[in-house]
Design an enzyme around this catalytic site. Sequence first.
Site, mmCIF file in Angstrom:
data_model
loop_
_atom_site.group_PDB
_atom_site.id
_atom_site.type_symbol
_atom_site.label_atom_id
_atom_site.label_comp_id
_atom_site.label_asym_id
_atom_site.label_seq_id
_atom_site.Cartn_x
_atom_site.Cartn_y
_atom_site.Cartn_z
ATOM 1 N N GLN A 145 35.325 36.476 55.956
ATOM 2 C CA GLN A 145 36.525 36.396 56.793
ATOM 3 C C GLN A 145 36.392 35.262 57.816
ATOM 4 O OE1 GLN A 145 35.083 39.200 55.759
ATOM 5 N NE2 GLN A 145 36.618 40.761 55.313
ATOM 6 N N ASN B 157 34.440 37.293 46.910
ATOM 7 C CA ASN B 157 33.033 37.330 47.293
ATOM 8 C C ASN B 157 32.217 37.596 46.030
ATOM 9 O OD1 ASN B 157 30.579 37.641 48.525
ATOM 10 N ND2 ASN B 157 31.277 39.085 50.082
ATOM 11 N N LYS C 211 59.208 27.858 31.327
ATOM 12 C CA LYS C 211 58.183 27.580 30.320
ATOM 13 C C LYS C 211 56.837 27.478 31.024
ATOM 14 C CE LYS C 211 58.047 26.380 25.787
ATOM 15 N NZ LYS C 211 58.840 27.127 24.780
ATOM 16 N N THR D 145 63.892 26.984 26.814
ATOM 17 C CA THR D 145 62.597 26.599 27.394
ATOM 18 C C THR D 145 61.934 25.493 26.576
ATOM 19 O OG1 THR D 145 61.321 28.324 26.248
ATOM 20 C CG2 THR D 145 62.294 28.900 28.393
ATOM 21 N N ASP D 146 62.312 25.351 25.324
ATOM 22 C CA ASP D 146 61.797 24.227 24.540
ATOM 23 C C ASP D 146 62.315 22.896 25.104
ATOM 24 O OD1 ASP D 146 60.322 23.379 22.038
ATOM 25 O OD2 ASP D 146 62.272 22.434 21.681
ATOM 26 N N ARG E 28 21.730 36.070 53.278
ATOM 27 C CA ARG E 28 22.152 36.419 51.921
ATOM 28 C C ARG E 28 22.700 35.169 51.268
ATOM 29 N NH1 ARG E 28 28.145 39.415 52.421
ATOM 30 N NH2 ARG E 28 29.120 37.751 53.618
ATOM 31 N N HIS F 197 29.355 38.480 44.541
ATOM 32 C CA HIS F 197 28.139 39.118 45.041
ATOM 33 C C HIS F 197 26.898 38.712 44.241
ATOM 34 C CE1 HIS F 197 30.864 41.492 47.408
ATOM 35 N NE2 HIS F 197 31.427 42.021 46.345
#
Lengths: 286, 286, 286, 286
Positions: A221, A247, A12, A57-58, A178, A249
């Site tokens: 990295q 990343n 679930k 699953t209940d 940057r 940008h």
Amino acid sequence: MSIVLSHTGYGKSEIRLVKVTRRRHGHDLRDLTVGVKLEGDFDAAYVDADNTGLLTTDTMRNAVYALAKERPIDPIESFGRRLVDHFLGAGAGVTRARVDISEHPWARLEVGGRPHEHAFQRAGGGNRVATVAGDGGGVDGIQIEAGIDDLLVLKTTGSGWEGFLRDRFTALPETSDRILATIITARWSYNGPEIEFTAAWRAVRQTILEAFCDHYSPSVQFTLHHMGKAVLDARPEVERISFSLPNKHHLLYDLERFGLENKNEIFQATDEPYGLIEGTVERSPA
Amino acid sequence: MSIVLSHTGYGKSEIRLVKVTRRRHGHDLRDLTVGVKLEGDFDAAYVDADNTGLLTTDTMRNAVYALAKERPIDPIESFGRRLVDHFLGAGAGVTRARVDISEHPWARLEVGGRPHEHAFQRAGGGNRVATVAGDGGGVDGIQIEAGIDDLLVLKTTGSGWEGFLRDRFTALPETSDRILATIITARWSYNGPEIEFTAAWRAVRQTILEAFCDHYSPSVQFTLHHMGKAVLDARPEVERISFSLPNKHHLLYDLERFGLENKNEIFQATDEPYGLIEGTVERSPA
Amino acid sequence: MSIVLSHTGYGKSEIRLVKVTRRRHGHDLRDLTVGVKLEGDFDAAYVDADNTGLLTTDTMRNAVYALAKERPIDPIESFGRRLVDHFLGAGAGVTRARVDISEHPWARLEVGGRPHEHAFQRAGGGNRVATVAGDGGGVDGIQIEAGIDDLLVLKTTGSGWEGFLRDRFTALPETSDRILATIITARWSYNGPEIEFTAAWRAVRQTILEAFCDHYSPSVQFTLHHMGKAVLDARPEVERISFSLPNKHHLLYDLERFGLENKNEIFQATDEPYGLIEGTVERSPA
Amino acid sequence: MSIVLSHTGYGKSEIRLVKVTRRRHGHDLRDLTVGVKLEGDFDAAYVDADNTGLLTTDTMRNAVYALAKERPIDPIESFGRRLVDHFLGAGAGVTRARVDISEHPWARLEVGGRPHEHAFQRAGGGNRVATVAGDGGGVDGIQIEAGIDDLLVLKTTGSGWEGFLRDRFTALPETSDRILATIITARWSYNGPEIEFTAAWRAVRQTILEAFCDHYSPSVQFTLHHMGKAVLDARPEVERISFSLPNKHHLLYDLERFGLENKNEIFQATDEPYGLIEGTVERSPA
């Protein structure tokens, strides 16, 4: 040649559980999303329409809410462990149970400068997550992974991207300044038997954030390894840590065509495409 | 009977602008999503394929980035005003320009207990928004609306829902103790010529949050009016405030069937369906 | 000066209703999302904590499901009308009820080339929507709006963008051949008392699509008017039609820097920012 | 004990590529989202800030667009293969390249009953996906996986859930008639050297859909195996197929409390929580 069922599993997902604990000086609020998955021999159901070995699953959902009532759900690693133990007993075919928990952060509202007893706002800083899996072999058969999701961080400088490999399709200019922005996803495992999960989680999170801040980043990295090494250096109980770092940008917007200089001041944030940097740092016997 | 063009408008949506300002003691980071919309007489383009009166939406985007370079973008109400003034001059047909700005919150990361100079994490607490519209009539023709989006708050108690109208399809039990959770969307306007937009915005936001906390809520409707009245009582410069408050239902999970008592402790958070409560509180000459 | 409540409204959103009707030759499947909103004098609740005039939104949900049982829900305009009539009677304070319905498309699966009796897949082509509002004044007080949402269309050629206004911030080159892509949102109203809603909706939808195809598009603005005029020309029962058309930009990817010619062949699809073009075409007595 | 980097990988995600091919009788439209991931020895960058072995992810993006120009991108399995071959040559450290492609479906618009030459609408029926990975070992080192994503299907009857395991927390009633709805995610591999990828993909998709229709489903688990076995029976070139099937629960709405009988007619569609059923069916030498 025959046709066989080679892997089965079911469970679930997206069980949304909120628990309120009334303490003397205020309410405690916990807000979780829980997922359960069982693996094992369920061939009778898959192949022969025999459901007698299947927990519905209940029922898994009900069990999550009921066990949350009976015992503390904090820390989530321990709650996950109790759920795994419970589900390992859920039918003869179950050989492995896995529980994923994500805890959504709330912060107390402040009124007159003081934290309120029972009013909260959604906080920033990412979700705390835990994955617990077990195969019924007792303590040795339990794996616990802690982690962080959705922790958006950004540095306005102290990051560059230079000296990379160039080929026929390379057009990106090099830069020594940057914006670096990422949404940290981290997962780590512990090596000891007795972990203070909440204190450890907070310390790992803070170490990651401080390591994000404390160096010039020549690449995502490098920053990944730097953060991972910082965690292992600072926290002996952490055995291994993995990161997945998109990343995000931020493109320097071209304003020169309008006669304006743009010295790392005006950026266009973009969602797609994005770089995705992954890696694991761990202890080695060598 | 003829067929006519009765309303036209166009613009650029989801312009993602990040501005970094380098100050002596650290960087300032602003992260905005901007939308521009022009209204006016653009019939030549719509009907006759004559584009000579149309500013292309790519130009709108460039203008947003360029004007963000030339002047401060803080407070966003003032930046919106400058954009509106600019776009009102963008072609003979333009009779009205509207700019929507949403500012995404960032908080400085802390290292060793001190705020970092240029590293940030996404903060909680909702987006600050502003809408500025103008028709070219100078100050009198400018409307400024400030607001908050996506501010998720929750009280674990101090809320009920009783005494409501019952009809054939009413099944909900009454309660004097429930979780109240909502995602506050608020929009307000000012009545004075000289507003300190940032200080006012912070004060309105804090007043809303304190009013959310300070009373027993007999309904989301009552809490809406209570918060609006608190803002108008505390801030004479606010003329009118509107709220849109989804009722994020937290359902008490039925554990009695498993022999467990659930005294407002274990809840299922739900996303849909949800109640939606709206209202406006304003000053009246009466 | 006093402080007053100047507007109130509340309702239930995102009610997810699926109805299965078993017919002789197969099952009929309808999949709706319904929203209800009531407006009126609810001041007692908002101001005085007196809930006796408030229908709880849970009751609204029950009513939607119950009325869907008692009567056909097809066409959605008629179902909306019945819901509005019902909610106009829901308490003394209600002066206006509004129901928004969105129908999600399903297509029968084909087995051996023939449509299956009770198996379906989600179809493309957008959602059919209807908004019905009423103020209790009988037929004259009812407004019905039909529409389409989320209809994604694209032309690989037959579209350009030239001759537009240029200013200091204009950098976009002109083109007589580009991709035109948009997600059509349309809303229209009818002028007659006896509308065959489903036949009319299908005809309007097909007219919009054919008009999208049948001309060279010098701008999204022109195409908007062209589609609207085509609907009014073809369907006398349509009084007015409005469109909201995002310009889903497909950017010609710069391959020349790699020595490759890109003659309208390779594009980068983008999500943000996007142009947004709006307009209404309607009948006029003039 | 030392601290080591044990796994690294990086790439570019969400590259949105649209290719238009102009043929004599109309345009061909392909709309892809591409992801690239490289694995290998990138320790110099991660540990020592030496980027000379890293291809920047912007170059990956450029390469995807450029290679899409130079050669057909249809079928996506072959395009993925070319991309993998290209990226395996992208630096000394690369030991494995992986490309994920998702193709978004478009259908030609029809005008006057005939398909249009260059106008399209987004179609239903799910995305076609392919994953190609290679380690530089030539044909033997290439793995190709085909698949389907986001294929939403539903049966209004012919499905039940009975005879399952019951424990302390089981409350769900048994049923022999319910709605079965799922969003099919499937991945399969081929066993032969010469596959007609597009014909095979279409045949597998149709076999899955027909198998979804052709039986009474006693559980999602059974239907999973049934669909997988049908594919392997019908398509000898398929070696193995895996499914991930969320159980999109449609709850019979309780109308009896309002005096209305609900014989599998009125359902509430829900998004969360949901069951999730997984499994793999494959050929075995046994």
